[in-house]
Design a protein around this motif. Structure first.
Motif, mmCIF file in Angstrom:
data_model
loop_
_atom_site.group_PDB
_atom_site.id
_atom_site.type_symbol
_atom_site.label_atom_id
_atom_site.label_comp_id
_atom_site.label_asym_id
_atom_site.label_seq_id
_atom_site.Cartn_x
_atom_site.Cartn_y
_atom_site.Cartn_z
ATOM 1 N N ASN A 191 0.827 -1.213 0.000
ATOM 2 C CA ASN A 191 0.000 0.000 0.000
ATOM 3 C C ASN A 191 0.860 1.262 0.000
ATOM 4 O O ASN A 191 0.538 2.238 0.651
ATOM 5 N N MET A 192 1.964 1.249 -0.748
ATOM 6 C CA MET A 192 2.912 2.357 -0.708
ATOM 7 C C MET A 192 2.412 3.576 -1.472
ATOM 8 O O MET A 192 1.747 3.455 -2.503
ATOM 9 N N GLN A 193 2.801 4.746 -0.977
ATOM 10 C CA GLN A 193 2.466 5.994 -1.650
ATOM 11 C C GLN A 193 3.368 6.209 -2.853
ATOM 12 O O GLN A 193 4.458 5.653 -2.939
ATOM 13 N N LYS A 194 2.913 7.067 -3.781
ATOM 14 C CA LYS A 194 3.720 7.350 -4.969
ATOM 15 C C LYS A 194 4.904 8.256 -4.652
ATOM 16 O O LYS A 194 5.903 8.277 -5.371
ATOM 17 N N GLU A 195 4.811 9.026 -3.548
ATOM 18 C CA GLU A 195 5.919 9.875 -3.150
ATOM 19 C C GLU A 195 7.094 9.025 -2.670
ATOM 20 O O GLU A 195 6.921 7.903 -2.208
ATOM 21 N N THR A 196 8.301 9.582 -2.741
ATOM 22 C CA THR A 196 9.486 8.824 -2.342
ATOM 23 C C THR A 196 10.212 9.425 -1.140
ATOM 24 O O THR A 196 11.181 8.841 -0.663
ATOM 25 N N VAL A 197 9.762 10.580 -0.671
ATOM 26 C CA VAL A 197 10.348 11.232 0.502
ATOM 27 C C VAL A 197 9.216 11.853 1.310
ATOM 28 O O VAL A 197 8.260 12.394 0.753
ATOM 29 N N ASP A 198 9.326 11.816 2.638
ATOM 30 C CA ASP A 198 8.315 12.433 3.496
ATOM 31 C C ASP A 198 8.969 12.788 4.826
ATOM 32 O O ASP A 198 10.138 12.454 5.064
ATOM 33 N N ILE A 199 8.210 13.458 5.693
ATOM 34 C CA ILE A 199 8.678 13.660 7.055
ATOM 35 C C ILE A 199 7.987 12.646 7.950
ATOM 36 O O ILE A 199 6.870 12.199 7.665
ATOM 37 N N LEU A 200 8.649 12.293 9.034
ATOM 38 C CA LEU A 200 8.139 11.234 9.896
ATOM 39 C C LEU A 200 6.797 11.598 10.514
ATOM 40 O O LEU A 200 5.919 10.743 10.660
ATOM 41 N N GLY A 201 6.609 12.864 10.856
ATOM 42 C CA GLY A 201 5.351 13.273 11.469
ATOM 43 C C GLY A 201 4.157 12.986 10.592
ATOM 44 O O GLY A 201 3.098 12.570 11.081
ATOM 45 N N ASN A 202 4.319 13.181 9.298
ATOM 46 C CA ASN A 202 3.211 12.900 8.385
ATOM 47 C C ASN A 202 2.925 11.411 8.322
ATOM 48 O O ASN A 202 1.758 10.995 8.241
ATOM 49 N N GLN A 203 3.964 10.590 8.369
ATOM 50 C CA GLN A 203 3.761 9.146 8.377
ATOM 51 C C GLN A 203 3.090 8.696 9.674
ATOM 52 O O GLN A 203 2.242 7.805 9.669
ATOM 53 N N LYS A 204 3.445 9.315 10.777
ATOM 54 C CA LYS A 204 2.782 8.988 12.037
ATOM 55 C C LYS A 204 1.282 9.270 11.963
ATOM 56 O O LYS A 204 0.467 8.563 12.564
ATOM 57 N N ARG A 205 0.926 10.293 11.198
ATOM 58 C CA ARG A 205 -0.488 10.667 11.088
ATOM 59 C C ARG A 205 -1.242 9.824 10.071
ATOM 60 O O ARG A 205 -2.427 9.526 10.252
ATOM 61 N N THR A 206 -0.579 9.461 8.959
ATOM 62 C CA THR A 206 -1.310 8.905 7.813
ATOM 63 C C THR A 206 -1.040 7.438 7.521
ATOM 64 O O THR A 206 -1.836 6.805 6.822
ATOM 65 N N ASN A 207 0.054 6.889 7.991
ATOM 66 C CA ASN A 207 0.409 5.501 7.672
ATOM 67 C C ASN A 207 -0.458 4.556 8.516
ATOM 68 O O ASN A 207 -0.402 4.575 9.741
ATOM 69 N N TYR A 208 -1.258 3.735 7.828
ATOM 70 C CA TYR A 208 -2.199 2.858 8.545
ATOM 71 C C TYR A 208 -1.487 1.964 9.547
ATOM 72 O O TYR A 208 -2.012 1.664 10.634
ATOM 73 N N ALA A 209 -0.269 1.509 9.200
ATOM 74 C CA ALA A 209 0.437 0.570 10.062
ATOM 75 C C ALA A 209 0.917 1.229 11.354
ATOM 76 O O ALA A 209 1.071 0.553 12.376
ATOM 77 N N LEU A 210 1.144 2.531 11.315
ATOM 78 C CA LEU A 210 1.597 3.246 12.507
ATOM 79 C C LEU A 210 0.433 3.729 13.357
ATOM 80 O O LEU A 210 0.640 4.363 14.396
ATOM 81 N N ASN A 211 -0.782 3.433 12.920
ATOM 82 C CA ASN A 211 -1.966 3.920 13.628
ATOM 83 C C ASN A 211 -2.856 2.799 14.139
ATOM 84 O O ASN A 211 -4.058 2.984 14.314
ATOM 85 N N GLN A 212 -2.272 1.642 14.364
ATOM 86 C CA GLN A 212 -3.023 0.527 14.927
ATOM 87 C C GLN A 212 -3.052 0.642 16.454
ATOM 88 O O GLN A 212 -2.066 1.044 17.067
ATOM 89 N N PRO A 213 -4.158 0.284 17.085
ATOM 90 C CA PRO A 213 -4.285 0.481 18.532
ATOM 91 C C PRO A 213 -3.419 -0.443 19.366
ATOM 92 O O PRO A 213 -3.091 -0.124 20.513
ATOM 93 N N ASP A 214 -3.032 -1.592 18.816
ATOM 94 C CA ASP A 214 -2.229 -2.532 19.599
ATOM 95 C C ASP A 214 -1.508 -3.489 18.657
ATOM 96 O O ASP A 214 -1.698 -3.467 17.435
ATOM 97 N N LYS A 215 -0.662 -4.327 19.231
ATOM 98 C CA LYS A 215 0.152 -5.247 18.430
ATOM 99 C C LYS A 215 -0.709 -6.234 17.654
ATOM 100 O O LYS A 215 -0.435 -6.526 16.486
ATOM 101 N N GLU A 216 -1.759 -6.742 18.275
ATOM 102 C CA GLU A 216 -2.609 -7.727 17.601
ATOM 103 C C GLU A 216 -3.256 -7.124 16.355
ATOM 104 O O GLU A 216 -3.325 -7.780 15.302
ATOM 105 N N SER A 217 -3.732 -5.898 16.463
ATOM 106 C CA SER A 217 -4.337 -5.220 15.309
ATOM 107 C C SER A 217 -3.302 -4.983 14.225
ATOM 108 O O SER A 217 -3.581 -5.147 13.031
#
Length: 469
Positions: A191-217
């Motif tokens: 599910n990668m974005q077309k962009e090749t560079v970003d800032i970490l804060g934006n990934q923390k906000r938008t990356n589905y994998a970084l926004n799971q409530p717990d390890k099982e999810s």
């Protein structure tokens, strides 16, 4: 300090070139090293380190050739066990390049040796992370490639990856730049974005994998929808870990010209696969019987790896004159080093000798629209996600990457139409079908993109592909 991303679109791969004062480092270099050597010479700097984020599966790195040419040390992360001289970094170990520092952050999960490299500038500020396949833009690395039967499962690896992200990546400052190893189109994520560079804060906000409530999810979501990895991946890992022939040797062997009069006998003698790298538009008009078409102007190397699989299989090239070197280079990037020669003068030389040729019947989308009826059989070789988003009613979905599984079920007594999205993949499929004696089909130029414009027959309603992953 200078940081340059060197992005190769056909592999969706990013290498990185870092300079500070008179020293340089390169992260995840591609197989052909001349572009890096040219940069070093132009900048008048010495390559000190070659950092590898992990043992790559989708391409063969240039680390060994680059080290031999420059004397630079190769660095892998903790637990790596390469079969050549290297520095196996400790977690949090610091490496100095000029006035900047690179800190190795062990981030296992994609593979057990996976390591993220943190760049600290001359003022001591943490500036960027080179995440390899640990963190992509919009996704994370697939955790199913380093499974070990009976000991480590993909669920185990996904859980390890979650811990790596939470303990090593998430605590970093939001303003840090993220430089991943791959972008959209790579088989290393889903599910990668077309962009090749970003800032970490934006990934923390938008990356589905970084926004799971717990390890099982996290484990559930990251593993959901993963398809089987291409079969050549394991062979590339072995080459990156164990070594390979020099790129110059591979190129010299591949650039052996074979004249048309000798080509057929040479192919039989070597058992080589005849790979025609011309465009679909040229291939369908005429080609050497039993040759396989994978166009150079497309996702050439990944499709070669997916469909040919065995990197040691001998290959004979048929290319547009002047493109042979490019074809050999791109094949070597995915480990196909056994190109044994090319047809001198290309397909025209073969045709001019009066030897047998073959062709693929191809029609335009408008011709298809005029011919199509409710009894027509249509085979759609796009990915399941593309097919699920929108397709011709009653079309059969038979993805190109699984053609070896479904080709034996084709009934050649019943005519069918063949298409993909734009004509590149369907011509690959057509060439493979032909080589298996299946000829009762018509390929559609322009594929589904062209078919939609005719508006003369039913398709399913469009569904956003991101919702089908």
């Amino acid at each position: 300090m200078k940081v340059e991303q060197i992005y190769t679109g056909c592999l969706a791969q990013g290498a990185y070139y870092i300079v500070s004062e008179s020293e340089a480092a390169i992260i995840d270099p591609l197989r052909e090293i001349k572009p890096y050597l040219d940069r070093l010479e132009k900048d008048g700097v010495t390559l000190k380190y070659i950092f590898e984020t992990h043992f790559h599966a989708d391409f063969v790195s240039g680390h060994l050739d680059l080290s031999k040419k420059t004397g630079a040390s190769i660095v892998y992360g903790p637990t790596a066990q390469p079969q050549f001289e290297t520095i196996v970094a400790e977690d949090n170990q610091i490496f100095e390049i000029g006035k900047v520092k690179i800190k190795a952050l062990h981030t296992p999960g994609h593979t057990m040796e996976s390591t993220t490299y943190l760049l600290i500038d001359e003022n001591g500020v943490e500036t960027a992370i080179f995440t390899g396949d640990t963190l992509f833009l919009g996704d994370v690395g697939r955790p199913d490639l380093a499974q070990k039967a009976g000991s480590v499962t993909q669920e185990d690896l996904a859980g390890i990856l979650y811990d790596s992200l939470q303990t090593k990546i998430m605590p970093l400052d939001d303003n840090i730049t993220v430089y991943p190893a791959h972008g959209a189109g790579s088989a290393c994520g889903k599910n990668m974005q077309k962009e090749t560079v970003d800032i970490l804060g934006n990934q923390k906000r938008t990356n589905y994998a970084l926004n799971q409530p717990d390890k099982e999810s996290f484990i559930r979501e990251v593993l959901d929808g993963l398809t089987a990895p291409p079969k050549y991946f394991g062979m590339n890992v072995a080459m990156n870990k164990g070594g390979y022939e020099s790129f110059e040797t591979v190129m010299d062997k591949g650039l052996t010209p074979i004249f048309a009069e000798d080509f057929e006998a040479f192919a039989e003698e070597t058992g080589a696969l005849i790979l025609d790298t011309r465009s679909a538009a040229d291939f369908h008009k005429g080609f050497i019987p039993n040759s396989i078409n994978i166009g150079l102007k497309g996702d050439f190397a990944p499709w070669v790896g997916t469909l040919i699989v065995d990197v040691k299989h001998p290959i004979l090239l048929i290319s547009e004159e002047g493109t042979e070197e490019e074809a050999i280079t791109r094949l070597s990037r995915v480990g196909f080093d056994n190109v044994v020669g090319y047809l001198k003068g290309g397909f025209d030389a073969w045709k001019n000798t009066g030897k047998e040729t073959d062709e693929v019947k191809r029609i335009s989308p408008s011709e298809f629209a005029e011919t199509f009826n409710e009894d027509s059989k249509v085979i759609d070789v796009r990915k399941l996600t593309e097919y699920s988003a929108e397709h011709i009613n009653n079309a059969y979905n038979k993805p190109l990457d699984t053609i070896s599984d479904w080709i034996t079920s084709i009934d050649d007594s019943e005519h069918f139409f063949l298409h993909c999205a734009g004509g590149y993949r369907s011509m690959i499929a057509a060439s493979i079908l032909n080589s298996h004696g299946i000829r009762n089909f018509t390929e559609i130029e322009g594929g589904f993109n062209g078919i939609k414009k005719t508006e003369k027959f039913p398709t399913t309603d469009f569904v956003c592909q991101s919702k089908t992953l």
